[in-house]
Design an enzyme around this catalytic site. Structure first.
Site, PDB file in Angstrom:
ATOM      1  N   ASP A   1      47.325  99.520  61.844  1.00  0.00           N
ATOM      2  CA  ASP A   1      46.032  98.753  61.452  1.00  0.00           C
ATOM      3  C   ASP A   1      45.210  99.466  60.413  1.00  0.00           C
ATOM      4  O   ASP A   1      44.772 100.544  60.587  1.00  0.00           O
ATOM      5  CB  ASP A   1      45.300  98.670  62.792  1.00  0.00           C
ATOM      6  CG  ASP A   1      44.002  97.792  62.606  1.00  0.00           C
ATOM      7  OD1 ASP A   1      43.645  97.331  61.232  1.00  0.00           O
ATOM      8  OD2 ASP A   1      43.290  97.553  63.455  1.00  0.00           O
ATOM      9  N   ILE A   2      45.206  98.713  59.366  1.00  0.00           N
ATOM     10  CA  ILE A   2      44.718  99.312  58.051  1.00  0.00           C
ATOM     11  C   ILE A   2      43.152  99.769  58.501  1.00  0.00           C
ATOM     12  O   ILE A   2      42.631 100.769  57.780  1.00  0.00           O
ATOM     13  CB  ILE A   2      44.884  98.538  56.978  1.00  0.00           C
ATOM     14  CG1 ILE A   2      44.723  99.280  55.512  1.00  0.00           C
ATOM     15  CG2 ILE A   2      43.684  97.267  56.960  1.00  0.00           C
ATOM     16  CD1 ILE A   2      45.111  98.507  54.350  1.00  0.00           C
TER      17      ILE A   2
ATOM     18  N   GLY B   1      50.846  87.178  53.590  1.00  0.00           N
ATOM     19  CA  GLY B   1      50.357  86.703  55.063  1.00  0.00           C
ATOM     20  C   GLY B   1      50.009  85.057  55.090  1.00  0.00           C
ATOM     21  O   GLY B   1      50.893  84.535  54.703  1.00  0.00           O
ATOM     22  N   VAL B   2      48.974  84.906  55.095  1.00  0.00           N
ATOM     23  CA  VAL B   2      48.682  83.184  54.953  1.00  0.00           C
ATOM     24  C   VAL B   2      48.854  82.821  53.600  1.00  0.00           C
ATOM     25  O   VAL B   2      49.337  81.596  53.608  1.00  0.00           O
ATOM     26  CB  VAL B   2      46.929  83.247  55.344  1.00  0.00           C
ATOM     27  CG1 VAL B   2      46.502  81.738  55.127  1.00  0.00           C
ATOM     28  CG2 VAL B   2      46.795  83.529  56.983  1.00  0.00           C
TER      29      VAL B   2
ATOM     30  N   ASN C   1      39.854  86.177  50.046  1.00  0.00           N
ATOM     31  CA  ASN C   1      39.940  85.050  49.201  1.00  0.00           C
ATOM     32  C   ASN C   1      38.744  84.804  48.258  1.00  0.00           C
ATOM     33  O   ASN C   1      37.923  85.803  47.974  1.00  0.00           O
ATOM     34  CB  ASN C   1      39.673  83.961  50.233  1.00  0.00           C
ATOM     35  CG  ASN C   1      38.374  83.810  50.959  1.00  0.00           C
ATOM     36  OD1 ASN C   1      37.394  83.912  50.494  1.00  0.00           O
ATOM     37  ND2 ASN C   1      38.574  83.697  52.305  1.00  0.00           N
TER      38      ASN C   1
ATOM     39  N   GLY D   1      43.332  87.002  59.142  1.00  0.00           N
ATOM     40  CA  GLY D   1      44.302  88.132  58.860  1.00  0.00           C
ATOM     41  C   GLY D   1      43.637  89.306  58.613  1.00  0.00           C
ATOM     42  O   GLY D   1      42.422  89.691  59.338  1.00  0.00           O
ATOM     43  N   VAL D   2      43.912  90.055  57.588  1.00  0.00           N
ATOM     44  CA  VAL D   2      43.511  91.403  57.445  1.00  0.00           C
ATOM     45  C   VAL D   2      41.906  91.344  57.129  1.00  0.00           C
ATOM     46  O   VAL D   2      41.092  92.370  57.367  1.00  0.00           O
ATOM     47  CB  VAL D   2      44.346  92.081  56.595  1.00  0.00           C
ATOM     48  CG1 VAL D   2      43.907  91.647  55.179  1.00  0.00           C
ATOM     49  CG2 VAL D   2      44.260  93.771  56.496  1.00  0.00           C
ATOM     50  N   ASP D   3      41.419  90.442  56.335  1.00  0.00           N
ATOM     51  CA  ASP D   3      40.231  90.171  55.773  1.00  0.00           C
ATOM     52  C   ASP D   3      39.102  90.092  57.217  1.00  0.00           C
ATOM     53  O   ASP D   3      38.248  90.840  57.276  1.00  0.00           O
ATOM     54  CB  ASP D   3      39.838  88.762  55.010  1.00  0.00           C
ATOM     55  CG  ASP D   3      38.767  88.786  54.336  1.00  0.00           C
ATOM     56  OD1 ASP D   3      37.927  89.702  54.223  1.00  0.00           O
ATOM     57  OD2 ASP D   3      38.574  87.589  53.642  1.00  0.00           O
TER      58      ASP D   3
HETATM   59  P1  ADP Z   1      46.737  86.857  52.442  1.00  0.00           P
HETATM   60  O1  ADP Z   1      45.782  85.937  52.553  1.00  0.00           O
HETATM   61  O2  ADP Z   1      46.662  87.768  51.217  1.00  0.00           O
HETATM   62  O3  ADP Z   1      48.196  86.427  52.569  1.00  0.00           O
HETATM   63  P2  ADP Z   1      46.632  88.109  55.150  1.00  0.00           P
HETATM   64  O4  ADP Z   1      45.529  88.789  55.604  1.00  0.00           O
HETATM   65  O5  ADP Z   1      46.952  86.733  55.852  1.00  0.00           O
HETATM   66  O6  ADP Z   1      46.469  88.083  53.415  1.00  0.00           O
HETATM   67  O7  ADP Z   1      48.068  88.951  55.215  1.00  0.00           O
HETATM   68  C1  ADP Z   1      48.135  89.854  54.402  1.00  0.00           C
HETATM   69  C2  ADP Z   1      49.227  91.031  55.035  1.00  0.00           C
HETATM   70  O8  ADP Z   1      48.458  91.863  55.877  1.00  0.00           O
HETATM   71  C3  ADP Z   1      50.190  90.347  56.246  1.00  0.00           C
HETATM   72  O9  ADP Z   1      51.275  90.918  55.929  1.00  0.00           O
HETATM   73  C4  ADP Z   1      49.636  90.858  57.463  1.00  0.00           C
HETATM   74  O10 ADP Z   1      50.746  90.729  58.464  1.00  0.00           O
HETATM   75  C5  ADP Z   1      48.877  91.848  57.376  1.00  0.00           C
HETATM   76  N1  ADP Z   1      47.674  92.481  58.093  1.00  0.00           N
HETATM   77  C6  ADP Z   1      46.855  91.448  58.941  1.00  0.00           C
HETATM   78  N2  ADP Z   1      46.001  92.394  59.647  1.00  0.00           N
HETATM   79  C7  ADP Z   1      46.305  93.535  59.185  1.00  0.00           C
HETATM   80  C8  ADP Z   1      45.816  94.948  59.631  1.00  0.00           C
HETATM   81  N3  ADP Z   1      44.717  94.948  60.592  1.00  0.00           N
HETATM   82  N4  ADP Z   1      46.412  95.972  59.139  1.00  0.00           N
HETATM   83  C9  ADP Z   1      47.325  96.061  58.228  1.00  0.00           C
HETATM   84  N5  ADP Z   1      47.844  94.482  57.921  1.00  0.00           N
HETATM   85  C10 ADP Z   1      47.276  93.701  58.384  1.00  0.00           C
END
Ligand code: ADP
Length: 172
Positions: A11-12, A120-121, A25, A33-35
């Protein structure tokens, strides 16, 4: 000094580095997601600072504080939404990574952690995005002497495998 490139699964939001990168975005006002994960841990002050930035173009990046995160800063970048790969997606994704490193350099940051921006999304195939991610790191290492550690953080085991295979193929 030689730069360490690490590919880890996790988890980042848990990383104590100079900056973690957010796959944001265009509004910079949070999302899934990560955001969403980053804003949840950082707390509401991050959203306040982001709101004042008034958005970010695709392929560009902005820096904020890390607030309650262990990371000192967040570099918010906006990767492209994948269509078919023929709508400028590779250049825009390369630009997103490049801008993150450039901003890190402007702030003399030594350690930076990236998620798989756009994969991801936003639907960018990871087998393709990883090549851009790793190439941009190699380029940054050759340009920015202060860099000590670049971390690529994968959420899933499958993603981790893709990154490890690409790293050995590219000699990273
Ligand atoms: P985007 O909209 O740019 O595609 P996302 O957040 O949907 O961004 O996903 C980007 C990547 O981050 C995906 O591979 C997702 O699995 C990953 N991800 C989501 N949450 C975390 C987290 N807490 N730590 C690391 N990577 C994550």
């Amino acid at each position: 000094m030689s730069v360490i490139i690490q590919i880890i699964q996790g988890d980042i939001t848990a990383l104590s580095v100079d900056a973690i990168v957010n796959a944001a975005n265009n509004t910079l006002l949070g999302g899934g997601g990560v955001d969403g994960a980053i804003h949840l841990v950082a707390g509401p002050e991050l959203l306040q600072e982001c709101a004042a930035l008034q958005g970010c173009d695709t392929g560009d990046a902005r820096i904020t504080g890390g607030y309650k995160l262990p990371a000192k800063h967040v570099i918010h970048t906006v990767g492209p939404v994948w269509q078919d790969g023929r709508h400028g997606e590779p250049d825009l994704l390369a630009s997103a990574y490049h801008r993150c490193f450039e901003i890190a350099h402007q702030h003399n940051l030594k350690s930076i952690a990236f998620p798989a921006v756009s994969s991801g999304v936003y639907g960018y195939p990871m087998r393709e995005s990883v090549v851009i991610a790793l190439s941009s790191a190699k380029e940054a290492i050759s340009m920015y002497q202060e860099l000590e550690r670049i971390i690529f953080v994968q959420f899933s085991e499958a993603a981790q495998q893709i990154y490890l295979e690409a790293a050995s193929r590219l000699g990273v």
